[in-house]
Design an enzyme around this catalytic site. Sequence first.
Site, mmCIF file in Angstrom:
data_model
loop_
_atom_site.group_PDB
_atom_site.id
_atom_site.type_symbol
_atom_site.label_atom_id
_atom_site.label_comp_id
_atom_site.label_asym_id
_atom_site.label_seq_id
_atom_site.Cartn_x
_atom_site.Cartn_y
_atom_site.Cartn_z
ATOM 1 C CE LYS A 49 -7.249 0.076 7.054
ATOM 2 N NZ LYS A 49 -5.961 -0.384 6.513
ATOM 3 C CB CYS A 137 -2.481 3.581 1.201
ATOM 4 S SG CYS A 137 -3.066 1.928 0.788
HETATM 5 C C1 DHB Z 1 -3.332 0.327 3.698
HETATM 6 C C2 DHB Z 1 -1.974 0.150 3.748
HETATM 7 C C3 DHB Z 1 -1.173 1.191 4.147
HETATM 8 O O1 DHB Z 1 0.169 1.074 4.220
HETATM 9 C C4 DHB Z 1 -1.752 2.400 4.468
HETATM 10 O O2 DHB Z 1 -0.983 3.412 4.840
HETATM 11 C C5 DHB Z 1 -3.109 2.579 4.411
HETATM 12 C C6 DHB Z 1 -3.904 1.529 4.022
HETATM 13 C C7 DHB Z 1 -4.199 -0.748 3.240
HETATM 14 O O3 DHB Z 1 -3.789 -1.491 2.344
HETATM 15 O O4 DHB Z 1 -5.329 -0.869 3.748
#
Ligand code: DHB
Length: 318
Positions: A49, A137
């Site tokens: 993540k 994001c």
């Molecule tokens: C999140 C969403 C995304 O599309 C990304 O690339 C990174 C983080 C998020 O909302 O946590």
Amino acid sequence: MPDNKFDLSVNLAGLKLENFVYNASGVNNEILKQLQKIADSKAGAVLSKSTTIDPRTGNENPKYIVKSKQIPGCTLNSMGLPNIGFEKSLEMFEELSKYTHKTIIASVSGMSMEDNIKMFKTLENSPVQGIEWNPSCPNMVGKSILGYDMEAMDQAFQTLRPLTTKTLGVKLPPYMDITNFDRLAESLLKNNIDYIVSTNTIGNCLLIDSNKESVTIKPKNGLGGLAGSFIKPLSLGNVWSFYQRLKGQVKIVGVGGIHTGNDAFEYLLAGADAVQIGTGFAQNGTKIFEQVETELVDILNSKGYTSLDQVRGNLKTL
Ligand code: DHB
């Protein structure tokens, strides 16, 4: 018995992927246990993540529609970058590297360039083999998506590329204008970025529950990033557009709406060196990796191909 053997391993600009298919960042990959599960599966590598310097709880709930009633096969999220923070992430990578021989890739999404610099420098002495830098994001309240600012992206590449000897990828938002493909491709080539991941979710989408006459997620008055089947044509268009401009010098990881071997095959035709699965993983768990790989191998065998290279980018035009 059909001959189901096929070498799906990939060398992604120095990253050894055991398989053509691995996990997308942001889905079931926040903590060690989840990463170990991915390592135990048929995923070609283990991707984390996105991490920030400080731990974050993310946006308010509900923030993730895993299966959309409105568009089956799609998800909507506004997670807001919940993650354990960089210090804990580093410890997690150490533990994971003792657990698996698979390639480990750290997704990094600093809240500022200063944070990105700090994390890139520190990761030099970590066991991760690759960095997937994420400037796309769409869910940070009050923040724009850096990936749409071509000038800022070029500046960022100039700053970040010299800081790491790891294989460096960049996660891109979906583009819809041809000038973005031209300008970004030029910048990627000039700055020796190793690979792109295309695409992130489509930001600021709205799924309405018409019975309740309501939005379906809480953050940003219901706006979130759309992922899954619905975005496949857009992501494929991005992969194909970049493939024609990057000419194999910058590798391409396709992501967006892969649920079957045929979906993966389409990405391969459009020029993908590897693919990631996000929504399919969220909806089906780790078995999706083996399912897609088995189906892909069946397609390749039935068409008489003996290597991925024979197919990659060979999409016919009319
Ligand atoms: C999140 C969403 C995304 O599309 C990304 O690339 C990174 C983080 C998020 O909302 O946590």
